[in-house]
Design an enzyme around this catalytic site. Structure first.
Site, PDB file in Angstrom:
ATOM      1  N   LYS A  34     -16.100  29.896 -28.843  1.00 13.54           N
ATOM      2  CA  LYS A  34     -16.740  29.144 -27.642  1.00 13.54           C
ATOM      3  C   LYS A  34     -15.885  29.760 -26.145  1.00 13.54           C
ATOM      4  CE  LYS A  34     -18.611  25.677 -27.315  1.00 13.54           C
ATOM      5  NZ  LYS A  34     -18.771  24.197 -26.977  1.00 13.54           N
ATOM      6  N   SER A  57       0.914  -1.150   0.033  1.00 16.13           N
ATOM      7  CA  SER A  57      -0.104  -0.063   0.123  1.00 16.13           C
ATOM      8  C   SER A  57       0.807   1.108  -0.101  1.00 16.13           C
ATOM      9  CB  SER A  57      -1.020  -0.077   1.230  1.00 16.13           C
ATOM     10  OG  SER A  57      -0.207  -0.172   2.307  1.00 16.13           O
ATOM     11  N   SER A  66     -12.601  26.486 -27.105  1.00 12.13           N
ATOM     12  CA  SER A  66     -12.502  25.247 -28.032  1.00 12.13           C
ATOM     13  C   SER A  66     -11.381  25.151 -28.812  1.00 12.13           C
ATOM     14  CB  SER A  66     -13.684  25.045 -28.568  1.00 12.13           C
ATOM     15  OG  SER A  66     -13.647  24.541 -29.934  1.00 12.13           O
ATOM     16  N   LYS A  74      -8.385   3.443   1.434  1.00  5.04           N
ATOM     17  CA  LYS A  74      -7.616   4.702   1.437  1.00  5.04           C
ATOM     18  C   LYS A  74      -7.824   5.165   0.165  1.00  5.04           C
ATOM     19  CE  LYS A  74      -4.474   2.513   4.465  1.00  5.04           C
ATOM     20  NZ  LYS A  74      -5.171   1.480   4.730  1.00  5.04           N
ATOM     21  N   GLN A  92      -7.429  -2.455   3.488  1.00  3.14           N
ATOM     22  CA  GLN A  92      -6.375  -1.712   2.943  1.00  3.14           C
ATOM     23  C   GLN A  92      -6.962  -0.916   1.562  1.00  3.14           C
ATOM     24  OE1 GLN A  92      -2.333  -2.956   2.497  1.00  3.14           O
ATOM     25  NE2 GLN A  92      -2.409  -2.925   0.277  1.00  3.14           N
ATOM     26  N   HIS A 116     -39.979  22.588 -12.518  1.00  2.10           N
ATOM     27  CA  HIS A 116     -39.755  21.638 -13.880  1.00  2.10           C
ATOM     28  C   HIS A 116     -39.187  22.589 -14.845  1.00  2.10           C
ATOM     29  CE1 HIS A 116     -43.182  19.399 -12.390  1.00  2.10           C
ATOM     30  NE2 HIS A 116     -43.523  20.679 -11.726  1.00  2.10           N
ATOM     31  N   ASN A 160     -16.447  27.982 -22.456  1.00  2.17           N
ATOM     32  CA  ASN A 160     -16.768  26.652 -21.919  1.00  2.17           C
ATOM     33  C   ASN A 160     -16.625  26.997 -20.299  1.00  2.17           C
ATOM     34  OD1 ASN A 160     -17.378  25.793 -24.297  1.00  2.17           O
ATOM     35  ND2 ASN A 160     -15.478  24.787 -24.423  1.00  2.17           N
ATOM     36  N   GLU A 162     -18.932  22.338 -15.265  1.00  2.00           N
ATOM     37  CA  GLU A 162     -19.023  20.877 -15.814  1.00  2.00           C
ATOM     38  C   GLU A 162     -18.524  19.903 -15.073  1.00  2.00           C
ATOM     39  OE1 GLU A 162     -19.173  20.813 -20.360  1.00  2.00           O
ATOM     40  OE2 GLU A 162     -18.235  22.870 -19.725  1.00  2.00           O
ATOM     41  N   ASN A 210      -2.574  -3.051  12.959  1.00  3.09           N
ATOM     42  CA  ASN A 210      -3.896  -2.823  12.843  1.00  3.09           C
ATOM     43  C   ASN A 210      -4.558  -1.651  13.616  1.00  3.09           C
ATOM     44  OD1 ASN A 210      -3.530  -5.207  11.395  1.00  3.09           O
ATOM     45  ND2 ASN A 210      -4.723  -6.617  12.883  1.00  3.09           N
TER      46      ASN A 210
HETATM   47  N1  ARG Z   1      -1.251  -1.634   4.689  1.00  5.19           N
HETATM   48  C1  ARG Z   1      -2.247  -2.069   5.662  1.00  5.19           C
HETATM   49  C2  ARG Z   1      -3.635  -1.520   5.298  1.00  5.19           C
HETATM   50  O1  ARG Z   1      -3.617  -0.367   4.878  1.00  5.19           O
HETATM   51  C3  ARG Z   1      -1.721  -1.871   7.169  1.00  5.19           C
HETATM   52  C4  ARG Z   1      -2.293  -2.918   7.959  1.00  5.19           C
HETATM   53  C5  ARG Z   1      -1.513  -3.998   7.939  1.00  5.19           C
HETATM   54  N2  ARG Z   1      -2.000  -5.007   8.782  1.00  5.19           N
HETATM   55  C6  ARG Z   1      -1.786  -6.520   8.547  1.00  5.19           C
HETATM   56  N3  ARG Z   1      -2.202  -7.154   9.618  1.00  5.19           N
HETATM   57  N4  ARG Z   1      -1.379  -6.750   7.576  1.00  5.19           N
HETATM   58  O2  ARG Z   1      -4.606  -1.681   5.832  1.00  5.19           O
END
Ligand code: ARG
Length: 470
Positions: free
Chosen positions: A287, A28, A281, A329, A326, A161, A289, A294, A115
């Site tokens: 134009k 990640s 444009s 995010k 994960q 309307h 825009n 938008e 965690n």
């Molecule tokens: N990269 C993980 C996440 O974004 C972090 C937590 C990882 N925990 C684990 N037990 N592998 O959720």
């Protein structure tokens, strides 16, 4: 990103390093690196607590804190580098800490898990993002009030309307958006509150034998501590709250976007955008825009999508950490970034636009004034349904004569209904109609003035409480 490979920090029971394809799906770090400042702040609070509780020595705690502060400076200076084999931001920070302070770094993870750590990082991120978005919303509300004030006498048609319905003050219309944004602020406030609970100390899921003090770390971070460790590592409701707030705000911005697309079209021609806030444009030289509006309309799709993505990710998960989490995010980051980009452009785009008051006024006349006749008759004791019917016939008569309501001769009025004999013709102007509204929150100048006063008071109060909070 660097290319070297570090051994995973959980590598003890493994005979081989992860395959590259596994490493790529598992990591990640390419996106959670933006959590680094929050991760480090959380770790500093944890390291202090470990020292206070005697779980590490005072000296070790100090070394950890100083080392983490040095990593934070690198992050803030944009000098922090990471590799895919760091896996995630938590590991990357710990790896760098070890490079800076040596083996004591290995004590930092005592009494916690990734965690509770990742959950804390996300809480801190949501809290900060909510605050940023709230300031940006307040800025847009300021702009709405300023534009409403600058165009105080401007009248345009109100629509139902998308048919011209009744004349209203432009200020009244803009203050309607102000009210929607006021509710948005409350939703972001709620998301911030939900995020102000620290999960740190839940450890993997069931707590820890170490004599940690989750209350102390929570206080250090300006948060409340969690109550149930299993819930603390499983909960992503606060992120959903933020995504919901972003979705509703996005729907409001989208509606505003649609309105400006109409207003700036040749067909409406109610307003023009400043050149700085429009694009041309590549083929049609004439134009101009309204791209940003938008995009405000278009981006609401991804905001709703991001909320759904997280909700669907969460719905089947057992309590406790699963790697699915994960996936929380990227949608969150995407929504925050897009909301902030819209709110960055909106206030000045509003302030620099020009309204064509002649054009909006003339669109607000004609049959858009018909309700005045019916209301007048009803005030003279004619049942409203009957009055409505009479005026409907009058409109039809005007259409036959090719005349507008304002031009209708007095005798036509009188013969339509005796109650219209002394109808004051000044009500058949956009100004007269607007002034004639007496009810609470209406579009009359007095009512709009009261709305202005309240809006200004609200913004001042908010600014004062921001200042007091530092
Ligand atoms: N990269 C993980 C996440 O974004 C972090 C937590 C990882 N925990 C684990 N037990 N592998 O959720």
């Amino acid at each position: 990103m660097r290319n070297e490979r570090n051994k995973p920090l959980w590598g003890g029971r493994f005979g081989a390093n992860p395959a590259e394809a596994f490493e790529r799906i598992n990591a990640s770090i390419p996106f959670d690196i933006r959590l680094a400042p929050h991760d480090i702040r959380g770790s500093i609070a944890h390291a202090r607590m470990l020292g206070e509780q005697g779980i590490v020595s005072e000296g070790e705690s100090k070394d950890l804190v100083h080392g983490l502060e040095a990593v934070l400076s690198e992050v803030e200076a944009g000098e922090f580098s990471w590799t895919l084999s760091d896996e995630d931001v938590h590991t990357a920070v710990e790896r760098r800490l070890r490079e800076l302070v040596g083996d004591v770094a290995s004590k930092l993870h005592t009494g916690r898990s990734r965690n509770d750590q990742v959950a804390l990082d996300l809480h801190l991120f949501v809290r900060e993002a909510a605050e940023e978005m709230m300031s940006a919303i307040a800025e847009a509300m300021h702009a709405l009030v300023e534009v409403a004030e600058a165009n105080e006498g401007t009248i345009l048609p109100g629509y139902t309307h998308l048919q011209r319905a009744q004349p209203i003050l432009l200020a009244h219309h803009l203050l309607a958006h102000f009210e929607a944004l006021r509710r948005d602020l409350a939703r972001f406030e709620a998301a911030r509150e939900a995020a102000s609970v620290s999960p740190l100390g839940a450890a993997a899921l069931g707590g820890t034998p170490h004599r940690i003090d989750p209350g102390m770390t929570a206080r250090d971070l300006g948060m409340e501590p969690f109550r149930n460790s299993l819930d603390a590592v499983s909960d992503r409701d606060f992120a959903l709250d933020l995504l919901y707030a972003c979705s509703v705000l996005g729907a409001h911005l989208s509606r505003m976007g649609e309105e400006w697309v109409l207003w700036t079209s040749g067909e409406f021609a109610f307003a023009t955008l400043d050149d700085e806030y429009s694009s041309g444009s590549s083929i049609m030289p004439q134009k101009k825009n309204p791209d940003a509006y938008e995009l405000m309309r278009g981006k609401s799709g991804r905001l709703i999508g991001n909320m759904n993505a997280l909700l669907i990710t969460l719905k089947g998960l057992p309590p406790g950490y699963s790697k699915d989490l994960q996936e929380d995010k990227e949608p969150l980051f995407d929504s925050v970034d897009n909301v902030l980009s819209m709110l960055a452009v909106l206030p000045e785009m509003l302030r620099t636009a020009k309204f064509d008051g002649e054009r909006t006024r003339s669109a607000a006349g004609g049959f858009a004034l018909a309700t005045e006749l019916a209301d007048f008759m009803a005030m003279r004791g004619v049942p409203f349904r009957e009055a409505h019917h009479t005026v409907g016939s009058l409109v039809k008569r005007c259409e036959e004569l090719g005349a507008s309501l304002e031009e209708i001769p007095d005798e036509e009025l009188r013969s339509a209904h005796p109650a219209l004999a002394d109808f004051p013709k000044n009500l058949l102007t956009p100004e007269g109609s607007v002034r004639n509204k007496k009810s609470m929150g209406s579009t009359s100048p007095e009512s709009v003035e009261r709305q202005f006063e309240e809006a200004r008071r609200y913004l001042e109060k908010r600014a004062a409480s921001q200042k007091a909070d530092g």
